[in-house]
Every structure is written in C-alpha cells, then in structure tokens.
Design a protein around this motif. Structure first.
Motif, PDB file in Angstrom:
ATOM      1  N   PHE A 134     -25.085  16.011  10.318  1.00  0.00           N
ATOM      2  CA  PHE A 134     -24.399  14.984   9.182  1.00  0.00           C
ATOM      3  C   PHE A 134     -24.169  13.713   9.388  1.00  0.00           C
ATOM      4  N   GLU A 138     -25.382  10.062   9.153  1.00  0.00           N
ATOM      5  CA  GLU A 138     -24.638   8.885   8.610  1.00  0.00           C
ATOM      6  C   GLU A 138     -24.543   7.803   9.510  1.00  0.00           C
ATOM      7  N   PHE A 165     -28.926   1.056   0.267  1.00  0.00           N
ATOM      8  CA  PHE A 165     -27.648   1.539   0.401  1.00  0.00           C
ATOM      9  C   PHE A 165     -27.354   2.571  -0.839  1.00  0.00           C
ATOM     10  N   LEU A 166     -27.867   2.208  -2.118  1.00  0.00           N
ATOM     11  CA  LEU A 166     -27.488   2.837  -3.252  1.00  0.00           C
ATOM     12  C   LEU A 166     -28.347   4.243  -3.225  1.00  0.00           C
ATOM     13  N   ALA A 169     -27.126   6.557   0.011  1.00  0.00           N
ATOM     14  CA  ALA A 169     -25.900   7.243  -0.030  1.00  0.00           C
ATOM     15  C   ALA A 169     -26.127   8.500  -1.216  1.00  0.00           C
ATOM     16  N   PHE A 170     -26.751   8.152  -2.519  1.00  0.00           N
ATOM     17  CA  PHE A 170     -27.378   9.192  -3.280  1.00  0.00           C
ATOM     18  C   PHE A 170     -27.841  10.377  -2.662  1.00  0.00           C
ATOM     19  N   THR A 173     -25.648  12.459  -0.297  1.00  0.00           N
ATOM     20  CA  THR A 173     -24.909  13.619  -1.089  1.00  0.00           C
ATOM     21  C   THR A 173     -25.836  15.055  -1.165  1.00  0.00           C
ATOM     22  N   PHE A 174     -26.981  14.837  -1.587  1.00  0.00           N
ATOM     23  CA  PHE A 174     -28.109  15.997  -1.623  1.00  0.00           C
ATOM     24  C   PHE A 174     -28.102  16.735  -0.417  1.00  0.00           C
ATOM     25  N   VAL A 176     -25.818  16.768   2.158  1.00  0.00           N
ATOM     26  CA  VAL A 176     -24.740  17.427   2.546  1.00  0.00           C
ATOM     27  C   VAL A 176     -24.369  18.632   1.569  1.00  0.00           C
ATOM     28  N   TYR A 177     -24.806  18.473   0.387  1.00  0.00           N
ATOM     29  CA  TYR A 177     -24.464  19.486  -0.464  1.00  0.00           C
ATOM     30  C   TYR A 177     -25.370  20.707  -0.029  1.00  0.00           C
ATOM     31  N   CYS A 179     -26.231  21.227   3.294  1.00  0.00           N
ATOM     32  CA  CYS A 179     -25.441  21.754   4.424  1.00  0.00           C
ATOM     33  C   CYS A 179     -24.393  22.729   4.060  1.00  0.00           C
ATOM     34  N   ALA A 180     -23.690  22.274   2.913  1.00  0.00           N
ATOM     35  CA  ALA A 180     -22.508  23.019   2.616  1.00  0.00           C
ATOM     36  C   ALA A 180     -23.364  24.529   2.164  1.00  0.00           C
ATOM     37  N   LEU A 181     -24.128  24.580   1.363  1.00  0.00           N
ATOM     38  CA  LEU A 181     -24.757  25.789   0.847  1.00  0.00           C
ATOM     39  C   LEU A 181     -25.398  26.597   2.105  1.00  0.00           C
ATOM     40  N   LEU A 214     -32.179  21.262  -1.705  1.00  0.00           N
ATOM     41  CA  LEU A 214     -31.109  20.099  -1.438  1.00  0.00           C
ATOM     42  C   LEU A 214     -31.266  19.152  -0.262  1.00  0.00           C
TER      43      LEU A 214
ATOM     44  N   VAL B  42     -19.047  18.445  -3.234  1.00  0.00           N
ATOM     45  CA  VAL B  42     -19.738  19.096  -1.954  1.00  0.00           C
ATOM     46  C   VAL B  42     -18.446  19.571  -1.252  1.00  0.00           C
ATOM     47  N   LEU B  46     -17.488  23.648  -0.124  1.00  0.00           N
ATOM     48  CA  LEU B  46     -17.061  23.715   1.451  1.00  0.00           C
ATOM     49  C   LEU B  46     -15.692  24.663   1.601  1.00  0.00           C
TER      50      LEU B  46
END
Lengths: 488, 100
Positions: A134, A138, A165-166, A169-170, A173-174, A176-177, A179-181, A214, B42, B46
């Motif tokens: 991640f 970035e 950029f817009l 960045a959008f 977020t998908f 990194v979400y 990655c979290a899952l 995601l 997110v 986490l």
C-alpha cells in the motif's frame, strides 16, 4: 526488536536506498543553486543516480532470494521489474530535460518527484506485505499526480492532474479496503502467512472474495483495465508528454508486479475463483482498448488506448498464474518499455515540429516521411513492434505470454488475444501509412515551416529504443533467460 | 464484548456512504471529504480485525493509512488550488477540456 535485524539483508533494498539518498542529495543541490541556472546539472545528477540504481540492481542480481524484515524480497521477478522501471526512469528524465519551462524554475522538485515515483514503483515489485504494498502504491501515485500537473501554464495539464488525483485517491480507498479484508481473512499482513493460514483451513475465508474484488478495483485502476480505464486517455493526453511516457510504462510494470506477487503468493489456493473474473476483464480490456483506439484522432490518445489494450495482454499472463507466465510478463513489460517510450519520444519530436503545445493530431502526420525521414522510420519500427509483428520485441512479448497461457489451459483466451492483435495492427499501421503514403492537404504552408532539430537527449532515447526493440527481437532467448519470474 | 461483524458492517456502511458521495457530489472539496470518510471506514475495519486476531499489524496499518491520507490531502489541495487559478471554480462538471 533487535536493531541488528534492521541491517540484516538490507541489501535487498539497495537500489531503493541508493535512489532515496539520491533524492535527498538532489534536493540539497536544488537549494544550493542560484536562480534559473543548473537545471541541466539536476537532470545529469538524476540520470547518474538512476544509473547507480541500475548498478546496484545488477550487483544483487545473481544472489539467492532473501527477504528483508517480512516486507520485501529480492527474487528474480523483483529484479526484472526493477530493471524495467529504472530504464523507464532514465529515459523519462532524458526526455523531460528541456521539455517544459517549469523545469527551468522547479527542476529540483520535478526530478526529485520523478525519482520518488521510481522508488515507489520498485518497492511495489518487491513488497511481500500488504502494508509495504500500500505504501509503495501511494508513494508513486502521489508523485505522479503532481508530475502530471507540472506543466502549470497549460490548463489541460492541471485538469489531467485533477482527474488523476480524484479518481486515483478514490481507487486507492478500494485497494486499501481490499487489503484490510485480506488481513482479516488471514490474520497477517504477510502474503505467505495469509496463504498458510487459509490453506490450513483457518482464518475467515468468507472475507477473501470481497477482498479480492476490492483489490481488483484498485489495481484495475492503476493498470487501466476496462471498466476502470476512463481516466487513462485524459491523463495521458493532458500530462506533459515525457511524464506520460514514463508513467505509461512505470505504473503498468509496478502495479502488475505487485498484483502478480499478491495473487500468486497470498491467494494461489483461490486461483479457481479469481482466474475467471480476471479472464473476463482481460477480454473486455483488450477489446474495448483496441476498438476505441481505432477512432482516435490524437496520437497521444491513440497510444493511451493502445496502452489499455496492452494491459489486457499482460493480464492474460496473470490469469494463467504460473511461474513461466510471470517471467513472460516481465519480458513483455521490458519490451513494452522501449517501444512505448520510443513512440512517445517520436511524438515529442513531432510536437516540436508542428509547434503544437502538448499533442499531435494524426491528420498532420500525412507526408511526414518526406519531411522527417529518420523520425518516420523510427516511429514505423515502434508501431510495428507495438502491433506485434515479428521479428521485433513486441512480437516475442506477446508470443511468450500467449504460450504460457496456452500451457496453463487458457487457449480460448489466447484466441481472443490474437484476434485483438489483428485489430490493433489496423490503427498502428494507419500511422505508418499516413506518414509514408499520404500527401499533406495544405502542402504549401506545411513545407515552409523550418525544421526544428530535436534535442540531443531525445535523439539518444530514440536511438536506444530502436536498438533495443531490434536487438530484443533478434535475440529474444538471451533476454528471456535474463528476466525471471516469481520464485526464480 | 461487541462482535467483530458489527464493526465490519458499520464500516461497510460508512464506506458505501463515502463512495456514493464521491459519485454524486459535484464539489471537489466535498469529494475529498468523502474519500477521507472511506479511508476512515477502512481504519475502523482494520482496528476491529486487529482486535479479533489479537495482533498489532492491523493497528500499525492504520497509522500508515493516516499518514498517507495526510499526504494525499496536501497534494490534493495543491492541485485543487492550481485548478482554481485556471478556472475560478471547484465544480468538477466544469473540468471538461479533455474528452473523447
């Protein structure tokens, strides 16, 4: 933690460390320079730093793969991708030199960001940990947002930066979400650990598929897979052409490398579930990319859509998901770096001839072969290579990827890929035909314009790219042995 | 103890609200705020998962996301200002020079 651990195997990150120190030196030199002078010095320094980085990669080339602090690895695949990115970085810096006025004022910022983007991209190929992956994503994305808006006098460049950029960045977020899952599914941010936990029946397997979906959105955006590709033509057209050249190769190489490693070391046991959706995305990406490229009038937009189609081809290698496929993808990216940057370099040279700010219309290419025989010949070679005509580099990239896919049992996908290559030949060859066989409409005023010599560094880039495309094409075995896949 | 799944569902709802905002709102600043909201959902995911697994990696990840979000805002606002200098507006419907 024992501090000695920090230095164990730190050699894995040697190229990144060389570049990171180099960026700091570059910023110091920038503070020290007076007024408008010295941006040439900064360009020279950046090239020297990148060459040192290539030297560092070559130094650790033959070693057995080792891992640094559960976060980065130096296997053959990471080194191959690094080489592609560093070469793209060198060529990108050479092209940027003299290209736009902002560079005279803010050369330090430009070249530092350029090198930071290279660092982030290289890290992406080495990451074995979701957090590192991640951060790497970035680092290079943030640097590229700024670089694509660096031509501040030009409203299109700013607009490209804003869109990039817009949407970027959008998409992040998908990503990194996802990655979290995955972390939730495997209980660790380490790829291999996630695989072990899930393969032994532990963890929360129900989080894996939403996580993959995601992640796919985030990666799909970075490598511009259809339907996440809408930003690509706008940003490629609006961004300064040297930045576009670097970005088109660098982001693809980096994001594919990260995606490959993640899918093949963390989620190989789910290959059955993720291969089919990726195959469908590959078909969509190749088809939509090629069909839309057919009706573009701007050369830069045509190259952007061709880049989308090439992303679809490389995705075929990931669908196959074997070690041979990953080395084929590395070869493809290596060949793509030279032919694509070469094509953008000729575009830059033509932009200068036609006095156009940041783009060339295809209609203006009519009769270009008579006026600029050398540029036209180089462009013809790049176009033939991009369309995959043997014996040029692009052909062997496609050949290796398709071969790996057939061996993995994806013959139908390869058939669609070959059909798409045939479609793509139409718009690549259209440029060649326009340059060699068509007459300019208003012959009078076109010929009166004086010839603007291309800058020495872009001549150098064209020569290197032509040589590379031809040499890789004539000696593909040599390079295929050199560029390794995952775990090799 | 509240179950982990409650946190995950809450985070998913916040993420969806943020994503909807990005797609529907036309003011670039509001879009930034929606993206921040998505990142924070997110973070919540986490933290909840880190508690469930009983390790720190998820929490470290949250710090990294916060740092990245700060950097993203800095870059984003700079690009926004450069854009406003050209067209005196932050409505994204007016960003329409580049089109196929």
């Amino acid at each position: 933690m024992d501090t000695a651990l920090l230095f164990d195997n730190a050699v894995v990150l040697l190229p990144e460390l060389v570049l990171a120190v180099g960026v700091m030196v570059l910023m110091m030199v920038d503070i020290g320079r007076r007024g408008q002078n010295g941006s040439q010095l900064l360009a020279g320094l950046s090239v020297a730093i990148l060459l040192l980085g290539i030297g560092a990669s070559v130094m650790i080339w033959g070693r057995a793969p080792v891992e640094y602090l559960d976060g980065a690895i130096s296997d053959g695949f990471a080194l191959s991708v690094r080489l592609v990115i560093l070469i793209a970085g060198v060529l990108g810096v050479l092209l940027s030199r003299n290209w736009f006025p902002a560079i005279e004022r803010q050369g330090g910022a430009f070249y530092s960001l350029h090198l930071l983007a290279v660092i982030g991209m290289m890290l992406m190929g080495t990451a074995t940990n979701l957090i590192v992956l991640f951060i790497a994503l970035e680092i290079f994305s943030l640097a590229l947002y700024i670089l694509s808006g660096f031509y501040r006098e030009n409203a299109r460049s700013i607009e490209a930066a804003m869109k990039y950029f817009l949407l970027g960045a959008f998409a992040s977020t998908f990503f990194v979400y996802g990655c979290a899952l995955l972390y939730g599914a495997g209980g660790s941010s380490k790829f291999t650990q996630i695989h072990e936990t899930l393969a032994t029946g532990g963890g929360n397997p129900s989080l894996v598929l939403p996580g993959i979906a995601l992640l796919l959105v985030g990666f799909g955006f970075k490598v511009s897979l259809v339907p996440f590709h809408m930003w690509t033509p706008d940003v490629y057209q609006g961004a300064p052409t040297p930045v576009t050249a670097f970005m088109s190769v660098g982001t693809k190489a980096a994001a594919f490398a990260g995606f490959f490693r993640l899918m093949m070391t963390a989620l190989p046991s789910f290959h059955d579930q993720w291969a089919m959706p990726l195959a469908i995305l590959a078909v969509l990406t190749m088809t939509v990319g090629n069909l839309t490229a057919l009706r573009q009038s701007s050369v830069k937009r045509m190259l952007a859509y061709s880049g989308i189609a090439h992303a679809g081809n490389i995705l075929i290698a990931l669908v196959a998901g074997t070690a041979a496929a990953s080395s084929a993808a590395a070869f493809y990216l290596f060949a793509y770096a030279f032919m694509n940057i070469g094509a953008f370099t000729v575009t830059i040279a033509l932009e200068r001839q036609y006095g156009n700010e940041n783009d060339v219309e295809q209609s203006r290419l009519a009769g270009a072969a008579e006026r600029f025989p050398v540029l036209a010949a180089a462009m013809a070679i790049f176009m033939l290579s991009l369309s995959g005509i043997p014996p040029l580099a692009g052909f062997f990239g496609k050949f290796l990827v398709f071969k790996a896919a057939v061996e993995a049992g994806w013959a139908w996908l390869v058939v669609i890929g070959v059909l798409n290559s045939a479609v793509s030949a139409y718009y690549y060859l259209r440029i060649v035909v326009a340059m060699y066989f068509q007459q300019p409409e208003q012959a009078g005023d076109e010929k009166e314009q004086p010839f603007v010599p291309a800058s020495r560094s872009s001549v150098f880039v064209v020569v290197v790219s032509v040589l590379a495309v031809v040499v890789i094409g004539l000696q593909p075995g040599l390079w295929a042995d050199l560029l390794r896949g995952l775990g090799q | 103890m509240v179950e982990t799944s409650y946190y995950l569902v809450l985070a998913a709802i916040i993420f969806t609200v943020g994503a909807t905002g990005v797609l529907l709102r036309r003011n670039a600043l509001i879009i930034f705020m929606c993206i921040e909201m998505m990142l924070n959902s997110v973070n919540l995911t986490l933290i909840a998962l880190a508690r469930q697994w009983g390790n720190l990696e998820g929490q470290i990840f949250v710090f990294m996301i916060m740092a990245v979000a700060a950097a993203e805002v800095a870059v984003g606002l700079a690009i926004l200002i450069a854009n406003v200098r050209h067209r005196q507006s932050i409505n994204i419907d007016e960003i329409n020079l580049l089109k196929w």
